[in-house]
Write a protein that holds these residues in place. Structure first.
Motif, mmCIF file in Angstrom:
data_model
loop_
_atom_site.group_PDB
_atom_site.id
_atom_site.type_symbol
_atom_site.label_atom_id
_atom_site.label_comp_id
_atom_site.label_asym_id
_atom_site.label_seq_id
_atom_site.Cartn_x
_atom_site.Cartn_y
_atom_site.Cartn_z
ATOM 1 N N ASP A 191 80.018 74.625 98.504
ATOM 2 C CA ASP A 191 79.476 75.858 99.262
ATOM 3 C C ASP A 191 78.400 76.149 98.359
ATOM 4 O O ASP A 191 77.979 77.656 99.160
ATOM 5 C CB ASP A 191 80.847 76.872 98.881
ATOM 6 N N LYS A 192 77.765 75.148 97.410
ATOM 7 C CA LYS A 192 76.529 76.082 96.467
ATOM 8 C C LYS A 192 74.870 75.325 97.494
ATOM 9 O O LYS A 192 75.187 74.485 97.986
ATOM 10 C CB LYS A 192 76.702 75.469 95.205
ATOM 11 N N ARG A 193 74.109 76.522 96.988
ATOM 12 C CA ARG A 193 73.124 75.629 97.756
ATOM 13 C C ARG A 193 72.210 75.038 96.356
ATOM 14 O O ARG A 193 72.871 74.503 95.638
ATOM 15 C CB ARG A 193 71.913 77.059 97.993
ATOM 16 N N THR A 204 70.264 74.044 102.298
ATOM 17 C CA THR A 204 71.831 73.880 101.707
ATOM 18 C C THR A 204 71.946 72.183 101.243
ATOM 19 O O THR A 204 71.518 71.541 101.790
ATOM 20 C CB THR A 204 72.885 74.325 103.478
ATOM 21 N N ASN A 225 73.974 70.389 102.792
ATOM 22 C CA ASN A 225 74.588 69.393 104.223
ATOM 23 C C ASN A 225 73.178 68.903 104.534
ATOM 24 O O ASN A 225 72.375 67.914 104.521
ATOM 25 C CB ASN A 225 75.110 69.669 105.010
ATOM 26 N N ARG A 226 71.613 69.990 104.699
ATOM 27 C CA ARG A 226 70.882 70.223 105.031
ATOM 28 C C ARG A 226 69.948 69.138 104.265
ATOM 29 O O ARG A 226 69.000 67.899 104.308
ATOM 30 C CB ARG A 226 69.955 71.315 104.787
#
Length: 361
Positions: free
Chosen positions: A7-9, A98, A100-101
């Protein structure tokens, strides 16, 4: 049990690995980078689209080698898409992404590299099959070539998705690399070594094929009545392929070596200072390939020019190249319409009707 950080950026991982994201990439410098990047990407899109269209349009290119060449152009086109996505998701923007990105950003680059690499490997096999049978083109059917192309992209997509599928450091922050903050160093070692080994294998294969063609051409030259240029056609085609491979190796090897050093946790190698230059060098490979196609094959260049200037004249297709003769110089007289290829023994086959391939369906 290790804690996971899904959940981290990305700023969390960049700070943990002390990765430089070049916060000074703002203002005029950012504009210049985006302008040059946009120009090169547009060139990649247009030029590689022309190569693909030329192969589709010109019936002289309807052979396995040129289908694979068109697929290599498609890989370069895809690389252009990956670089466009990278341009707008790099620099200071990297920290805001993020997980995922960021995986998508790197996955696109990895997929484009793998597609080009596997495609070159398949071309090496196709060249080996053809030359050892003393032909310019192999007898692969369109179905088999289509299967090979689909397989190339399946392998490329899978390799690009491997880190996303689990080989990352999100649950083991101490194993994170510096250049790719959520990639495991072990994965970078695997990835770079695998690609470098494939590079070496392809170079050895092409050198062996080239030496074989050169030796056979010299042996048979005194027994053939064909022109010198026609006897040298296989050698010139191999030079084209080896030029493509050489450009690929030169453009990608420095970046892979840097990834390998990062995977080995070399803290004194200064990899942060050169990573952007080596990424630009990798981009240049997708720019160079269409230039190599058009320069080395006059038929390809003339077809591309006709499409550029929207000419409907096809007479120039029958003209002989002033630099490199067409790779298909004569046709069989059988009802199947298959080409008899200008192989190493070209000087003895054109115009004759009692060849081994005649009559094959």
């Amino acid at each position: 049990m290790n804690e996971c950080y899904y959940d981290k950026r990305m700023d969390f991982f960049y700070n943990m690995t002390n990765t430089d994201t070049v916060d000074e990439w703002t203002g005029p410098k950012l504009i210049v980078v985006l302008c040059f990047g946009t120009f090169f990407c547009l060139f990649i899109f247009i030029s590689n689209s022309l190569v693909i269209a030329a192969v589709v349009k010109n019936k002289r290119f309807h052979f396995p080698f040129y289908y694979l060449l068109a697929n290599l152009a498609a890989a370069d086109f895809f690389a252009g898409i990956a670089y466009v996505f990278l341009m707008f998701n790099t620099g200071p923007v990297s920290k805001t992404l993020t997980v995922n990105r960021w995986f998508l950003r790197q996955g696109l680059l990895d997929t484009s590299l793998t597609a080009s690499l596997v495609n070159l490997l398949v071309i090496a096999v196709e060249r080996h099959m053809s030359i050892m049978r003393m032909k310019i083109h192999s007898n692969l059917t369109k179905k088999r070539v289509t299967f090979l192309i689909i397989s190339i992209w399946a392998i490329a997509i899978f390799m690009g998705a491997v880190p996303t599928l689990g080989w990352n450091c999100l649950c083991d922050i101490t194993a994170c690399s510096s250049l790719a903050p959520i990639y495991s160093r072990s994965y970078l070692v695997f990835w770079s070594v695998l690609n470098l080994v494939v590079f070496f294998i392809m170079v050895v294969v092409y050198i062996r094929i080239y030496m074989y063609v050169q030796r056979k051409t010299n042996v048979l030259s005194s027994h053939t009545s064909g022109s010198i240029s026609r006897r040298r056609t296989p050698v010139k085609l191999m030079k084209t392929v080896m030029t493509l491979l050489g450009a690929f190796v030169v453009c990608w090897t420095p970046g892979l070596v840097v990834l390998l050093l990062d995977g080995l946790n070399c803290t004194y190698c200064g990899i942060q200072n050169v990573k952007r230059w080596f990424l630009l060098l990798a981009l240049m490979n997708s720019v160079m390939n269409p230039i190599i196609y058009s320069y080395k094959d006059d038929e390809m260049w003339s077809t591309m020019k006709r499409m550029i200037f929207c000419s409907s004249e096809d007479k120039s297709q029958d003209r002989r190249s002033s630099r490199v003769p067409s790779t298909v110089l004569c046709r069989s007289t059988d009802t199947s319409g298959n080409y008899i290829e200008d192989g190493i023994i070209q000087g003895t086959i054109c115009g004759k009707g009692d060849l081994g391939d005649k009559g094959k369906s």
